[in-house]
Motif scaffolding. Sequence first.
Motif, short mmCIF file in Angstrom:
data_model
loop_
_atom_site.label_atom_id
_atom_site.label_comp_id
_atom_site.label_asym_id
_atom_site.label_seq_id
_atom_site.Cartn_x
_atom_site.Cartn_y
_atom_site.Cartn_z
N SER A 687 11.52 0.88 -8.66
CA SER A 687 10.98 0.63 -9.03
C SER A 687 10.25 -0.86 -8.17
O SER A 687 9.84 -1.96 -8.73
CB SER A 687 11.00 -0.06 -10.53
OG SER A 687 10.79 1.06 -11.75
N ASN A 688 11.36 -0.40 -7.14
CA ASN A 688 11.38 -1.83 -5.83
C ASN A 688 10.31 -1.96 -5.65
O ASN A 688 10.54 -1.68 -4.61
CB ASN A 688 12.53 -2.06 -4.98
CG ASN A 688 12.58 -2.84 -4.95
OD1 ASN A 688 11.95 -3.67 -4.33
ND2 ASN A 688 14.24 -3.61 -4.16
N ALA A 714 2.64 4.08 -6.86
CA ALA A 714 3.10 3.50 -7.78
C ALA A 714 3.35 2.52 -7.51
O ALA A 714 3.60 1.75 -8.57
CB ALA A 714 4.29 4.55 -7.19
N TRP A 715 2.92 2.17 -6.08
CA TRP A 715 3.17 0.47 -6.48
C TRP A 715 2.31 -0.09 -6.71
O TRP A 715 2.75 -1.35 -7.82
CB TRP A 715 3.24 -0.08 -4.46
CG TRP A 715 3.13 -0.89 -4.20
CD1 TRP A 715 3.39 -2.36 -4.43
CD2 TRP A 715 2.67 -1.54 -2.44
NE1 TRP A 715 3.01 -3.37 -4.05
CE2 TRP A 715 3.06 -2.97 -3.43
CE3 TRP A 715 2.29 -0.74 -1.14
CZ2 TRP A 715 2.50 -3.80 -1.96
CZ3 TRP A 715 2.11 -1.99 -0.79
CH2 TRP A 715 1.65 -3.14 -0.48
N LEU A 716 0.74 0.43 -6.55
CA LEU A 716 0.04 0.09 -7.68
C LEU A 716 -0.13 0.27 -8.78
O LEU A 716 -0.80 -0.93 -9.99
CB LEU A 716 -1.56 0.83 -7.41
CG LEU A 716 -2.30 0.02 -5.76
CD1 LEU A 716 -3.08 1.38 -5.28
CD2 LEU A 716 -2.70 -0.99 -6.09
N ASP A 723 -2.87 -7.39 -3.77
CA ASP A 723 -4.25 -6.88 -2.81
C ASP A 723 -3.87 -6.04 -1.40
O ASP A 723 -4.37 -5.44 -1.02
CB ASP A 723 -5.07 -8.13 -1.80
CG ASP A 723 -5.27 -8.79 -2.71
OD1 ASP A 723 -6.19 -8.44 -4.27
OD2 ASP A 723 -5.59 -10.38 -2.97
N ASN A 724 -2.31 -6.44 -1.05
CA ASN A 724 -1.70 -5.66 0.04
C ASN A 724 -1.79 -4.21 -0.43
O ASN A 724 -1.60 -3.29 0.56
CB ASN A 724 -0.60 -6.41 0.35
CG ASN A 724 -0.53 -7.44 0.95
OD1 ASN A 724 -0.85 -8.38 1.77
ND2 ASN A 724 0.80 -8.28 0.80
N ALA A 725 -0.98 -3.90 -1.67
CA ALA A 725 -1.39 -2.57 -1.84
C ALA A 725 -2.84 -2.20 -1.48
O ALA A 725 -2.82 -0.50 -1.72
CB ALA A 725 -0.49 -2.24 -3.11
N LYS A 726 -3.38 -2.61 -2.37
CA LYS A 726 -5.06 -2.16 -2.49
C LYS A 726 -5.56 -2.07 -0.93
O LYS A 726 -5.89 -0.42 -0.81
CB LYS A 726 -6.05 -3.07 -2.82
CG LYS A 726 -5.64 -2.85 -4.97
CD LYS A 726 -6.33 -4.20 -5.51
CE LYS A 726 -6.39 -4.51 -6.83
NZ LYS A 726 -7.24 -5.60 -7.42
#
Length: 742
Positions: A687-688, A714-716, A723-726
């Motif tokens: 989860s990091n 997993a990040w999302l 916004d970075n993940a998207k």
Amino acid sequence: MRIFSTLALLLFLTSFASGSFADDSQCLNCHAAQATAWQQSDHYKSMQIAEAETVLGRFDGSGASYNQDTFSFYRESGKYLVAISHAGQQATRYEIKYTFGFYPLQQYLAQLPQGKFQALPVAWDSRTKAEGGQRWYALTSDLEWDHFAYTWNTSCAECHSTQFQKAYDVESASFKSHFQEINVSCTACHGDASGHTAWLKNGQQKQAHAGFSHSLNESGTWTRTLGQRIAKRETPPLGTQLSSCAQCHAHRTIIEPWSLDKSMLDHIQLSLISPPLYHPDGQIKEEVFVSGSFLQSKMHAAGVVCSNCHNPHTSKLKAEGNALCSQCHAPEVFDTKKHSLHDSQNAGSLCVNCHMPATTYMGVDARRDHRFGIPNPQNTIDHGTPNACNQCHSDESPEWALEKISAGFQSKNIDPHTDMFAALDEQPWLSSNDLSNLLSKDRLTDIIYASALTRLNTATESAAFQLVISNLKNTAPLRRLGAVRALEVLPQDQRTNYLKDLIHDPSKSVRMAVARLLAGSLSNPALSDGQKSDLDNLLKEYQNSLRINEDNPGVQLALGELYQGRGHNEQAKLAYKRAIAIDDQYSPAYINLADLHRRMGDDKTALGSLIHASQIVPEDSSLLYALSLAYFRHQQYDKGISSLRLAHDLAPSNSDISYVYAVALESVGKPQQALTILQTYLHSFPSNVQILELSARYHLKYRHTEQALREIEAWLILSPNSDNAKALYQQAQRLDQRENNE
């Protein structure tokens, strides 16, 4: 009576005498009964002159080994002596001047140069032979026997003697310590008696508390009507007794000398409920000396004070067995098999064995938890915390214990914070929204609430941040203290904006926490001239408070940070060097000193000092991590990566080290090794978000598109609004489509 002759002898000790208070010999004429009771107490025997009547150990040449040192105790020419041999070398002799405690261990104070007295880590086990005692017993520790933590002047004296004055000279690193009474005597708890003696001389005129500023008699009036399960207190205590006891019965830092008129948080800064001191449910883990546990309890919330259970002069319990608890708890309800699930002849029927389980310290000293908790085997299953059931039923599993308890009682969430504390202690980057929601319902004691605030992700979560800010104005000083500490993650300018209104906080504990975080804010343009002046005064108060304990390396580190924040770099440098002189294994001082050299533009000295430090403390991950960064700044990449590898081997669960190590490996053309480091970390801590992002970007860079997509998904899930993940997910999808079309 022997007590009178003993006190007369103690008053004859001019080398340690101090006459600032009315001395305790004046108490005996009127309070003989209390004095006789006190003579039976642990307080009376807390420290004594080493003589035939007080020494329990066999000084016949016998002894024990501690680490690589051999201790032999003997008598010569009427003196008590110890010979200490290191690794078989010629022994050095020291005189034993004092005994320290008496049961279950009696330690001995050896006189060292520069005014030091050392509490030896080889003690006499004063238990009976049947209990395993009557032997020399070596404590278990990796500290050297002459480490500052064993120095009486630094770590022990203030709680084993009355009106102790450390008298530490920082320039020569020497002590001229003295005390008024050798042991814990009357004024240690009751405070300065000069007002009381004046009241006596003036004919005992009507005066509150007979000349004392406050009364310690806070047992209160309790009533329990017919059919009432638990007694209720008529009026709450003022906290004077708890403040007096917590001078020593607390895991704390002294921030101002105690006096009877001070509240607890005006003379000590109390450690909150956090690892490694406590388990996540609040049970004791390390030796925390009661108060932090007691403040978690329903007993404290109900108005119970120490003297409700303990005779304040003998320090013994007021009643034996369940009769003690039955003072307030209806025995027909609680002293039954239905409640305890045990027959009355069974040890499990004793209240304390379920609600005050013991933890053994110093090898033989069992101390009970004053949290008064309810056994919860579910926490053992989920988090590995101990539970009282399996302390007795050690041959059974926690699942068995849970089944037995569930059969006897309705299921309820006993410690609602435990799961969240356990998760955030192990993985602090996790969302703390659930904890924020729990705190918004305000069902926790002040010390648990304050401890929870420090775990919130204040820098990244709006709800957590707003909750912390609202608690800066809480009426409970412990909650304000927790809120202040929670803001440590913010940049200096932001801290200043939110903490400037607490410069005049009525609680000294809160003010000192504010001062530590605002040490570098005097030049902040957001502060008015008046606020800068007030902050300057606060920082001077903080400096004076720190200097109470300047024989401690951690305090010298704090002084260095204070000086550095105020722009006094040479003073900061000296403070860091003093910390190292006290304890040459104290890595934070080396790291701060090197960082100060770097900030002063001397990168070469910074690197050299870290290289030197790594030779003295070769297996410290933080030090090796700092050294690796210094190598990188000097473009010595191979050495930097080598230091990072050692740091990572020592602390593979450290996210910062894993992150930088992976970046370094990738930057020198070793992407697969970098990804292996990241994948290994994510296997343990999936989860990091920071590690997930780096791993996803590397997988994408090296066309491992499917793995990148899985990690971004997993990040999302963890950060759905990122916004970075998207953006990265869209980039990975486009790449995936191109690869499928090729």
